[in-house]
Design a protein around this motif. Structure first.
Motif, mmCIF file in Angstrom:
data_model
loop_
_atom_site.group_PDB
_atom_site.id
_atom_site.type_symbol
_atom_site.label_atom_id
_atom_site.label_comp_id
_atom_site.label_asym_id
_atom_site.label_seq_id
_atom_site.Cartn_x
_atom_site.Cartn_y
_atom_site.Cartn_z
ATOM 1 N N LEU A 9 0.825 -1.193 0.000
ATOM 2 C CA LEU A 9 0.000 0.000 0.000
ATOM 3 C C LEU A 9 0.865 1.251 0.000
ATOM 4 O O LEU A 9 1.924 1.286 0.615
ATOM 5 C CB LEU A 9 -0.894 0.041 1.249
ATOM 6 C CG LEU A 9 -1.847 -1.125 1.482
ATOM 7 C CD1 LEU A 9 -2.636 -0.895 2.767
ATOM 8 C CD2 LEU A 9 -2.793 -1.324 0.309
ATOM 9 N N ILE A 22 -2.951 0.603 -4.139
ATOM 10 C CA ILE A 22 -2.726 -0.772 -3.704
ATOM 11 C C ILE A 22 -2.140 -1.558 -4.860
ATOM 12 O O ILE A 22 -2.563 -1.416 -6.012
ATOM 13 C CB ILE A 22 -4.036 -1.437 -3.204
ATOM 14 C CG1 ILE A 22 -3.740 -2.868 -2.713
ATOM 15 C CG2 ILE A 22 -5.144 -1.404 -4.250
ATOM 16 C CD1 ILE A 22 -4.910 -3.529 -1.996
ATOM 17 N N TRP A 73 -11.351 3.480 -0.736
ATOM 18 C CA TRP A 73 -10.708 2.269 -0.259
ATOM 19 C C TRP A 73 -11.688 1.110 -0.057
ATOM 20 O O TRP A 73 -11.445 -0.014 -0.499
ATOM 21 C CB TRP A 73 -9.942 2.570 1.018
ATOM 22 C CG TRP A 73 -9.319 1.390 1.698
ATOM 23 C CD1 TRP A 73 -9.555 0.956 2.964
ATOM 24 C CD2 TRP A 73 -8.353 0.491 1.139
ATOM 25 N NE1 TRP A 73 -8.792 -0.155 3.242
ATOM 26 C CE2 TRP A 73 -8.042 -0.454 2.130
ATOM 27 C CE3 TRP A 73 -7.713 0.405 -0.094
ATOM 28 C CZ2 TRP A 73 -7.132 -1.483 1.935
ATOM 29 C CZ3 TRP A 73 -6.800 -0.626 -0.299
ATOM 30 C CH2 TRP A 73 -6.519 -1.562 0.707
ATOM 31 N N ALA A 77 -10.838 -2.425 -1.910
ATOM 32 C CA ALA A 77 -10.117 -3.445 -1.150
ATOM 33 C C ALA A 77 -10.690 -4.857 -1.250
ATOM 34 O O ALA A 77 -9.922 -5.815 -1.450
ATOM 35 C CB ALA A 77 -10.023 -3.022 0.318
ATOM 36 N N CYS A 102 -6.044 -3.124 5.786
ATOM 37 C CA CYS A 102 -6.673 -4.357 5.280
ATOM 38 C C CYS A 102 -7.278 -5.107 6.468
ATOM 39 O O CYS A 102 -6.775 -6.146 6.902
ATOM 40 C CB CYS A 102 -5.644 -5.218 4.561
ATOM 41 S SG CYS A 102 -4.813 -4.386 3.183
ATOM 42 N N SER A 107 -10.665 -8.112 4.401
ATOM 43 C CA SER A 107 -9.848 -9.230 3.901
ATOM 44 C C SER A 107 -10.523 -10.581 4.070
ATOM 45 O O SER A 107 -9.969 -11.594 3.630
ATOM 46 C CB SER A 107 -8.499 -9.258 4.618
ATOM 47 O OG SER A 107 -8.669 -9.626 5.981
#
Length: 249
Positions: A9, A22, A73, A77, A102, A107
């Motif tokens: 990142l 990213i 984001w 992500a 994250c 995640s």
């Protein structure tokens, strides 16, 4: 496909930094059990929601006009961190930084490998352990110099880290890397102070006890580990297995 996705990142600075880029690079396992870099790699700009600081621009050279129309984001992500087919783990160099952004929600609760912590364990005789210093001290096989540039951009840095991770996975097990990554960094030498540069085994007990009270978690853990190895901390919690030569520097 068995894969670990390396993440890097870049952020915007200004105190409460937000992600502005990213990058990712997959490391996959072949049928014979060996690991290699895959062609799956990429990078995306992210709108950090505020201007990027000049100090930070001077590091990664990402401009406000490059990210102002990018998605935020939380929209970017999940697709990167939870690709189709899943991952065995996510990885990053000094992964605690990436883990700040994250989060498990984004995640999917993936486990993390910290290639910095694992490099300390596997290659303790190296002089320094930053991503780029590992690159030039180790010269990993197959690393295309130009693909690893410019440094401090998300995809080139992830690409370099992935070469370290590939070699780690071909040297020890995924489970071992995950175990080391859950612990603080086990430093091969004292990083600062009057004993800077000394191997832990050369210190007397008073010095080790002093360092075991340091605020820095990695220093404390490393000093406590040496005390444990000497039998001076018999009640200490058993440590994850480490290479037997680690403190024989």
């Amino acid at each position: 496909m068995q894969r670990v996705r390396v993440i890097d990142l870049e952020t915007g600075g200004n105190g409460s930094a937000e992600v502005c880029e990213i990058g990712w690079q997959d490391v996959v396992q072949d049928a014979d059990g060996s690991w290699r870099l895959d062609e799956e790699r990429g990078a995306l700009f992210v709108n950090p929601g505020r201007p990027i600081s000049p100090d930070t621009m001077a590091i990664h050279h990402i401009l406000d006009e490059q990210v102002k129309d990018a998605p935020f984001w939380k929209a970017v992500a999940p697709d990167v961190l939870r690709p189709d087919g899943g991952v065995l783990a996510l990885a990053a160099h000094r992964a605690t930084f990436e883990q700040r952004y994250c989060t498990p929600v984004l995640s999917g609760g993936a486990s993390w490998i910290c290639t910095w912590k694992c490099a300390l364990r596997l290659w303790p005789r190296l002089e320094r352990f930053s991503n780029q210093m590992l690159r030039y001290q180790r010269r990993p096989e197959g690393l295309v110099h130009e693909l690893g540039l410019p440094a401090h951009r998300a995809l080139p840095d992830a690409y370099v880290t992935a070469h370290h991770l590939r070699d780690m996975l071909n040297e020890t097990s995924l489970e071992q890397l995950l175990a080391w990554s859950r612990e603080p960094g086990l430093l091969p030498r004292v990083p600062s102070g009057p004993d800077r540069g000394k191997a832990w085994k050369t210190l007397d007990r008073d010095a080790l006890e002093r360092l075991a009270r340091e605020r820095d978690l990695d220093v404390r853990f490393s000093a406590e580990t040496e005390l444990h190895l000497r039998g001076d901390r018999p009640d200490a919690k058993p440590l994850a297995q480490a290479p037997p030569t680690l403190f024989q520097l």
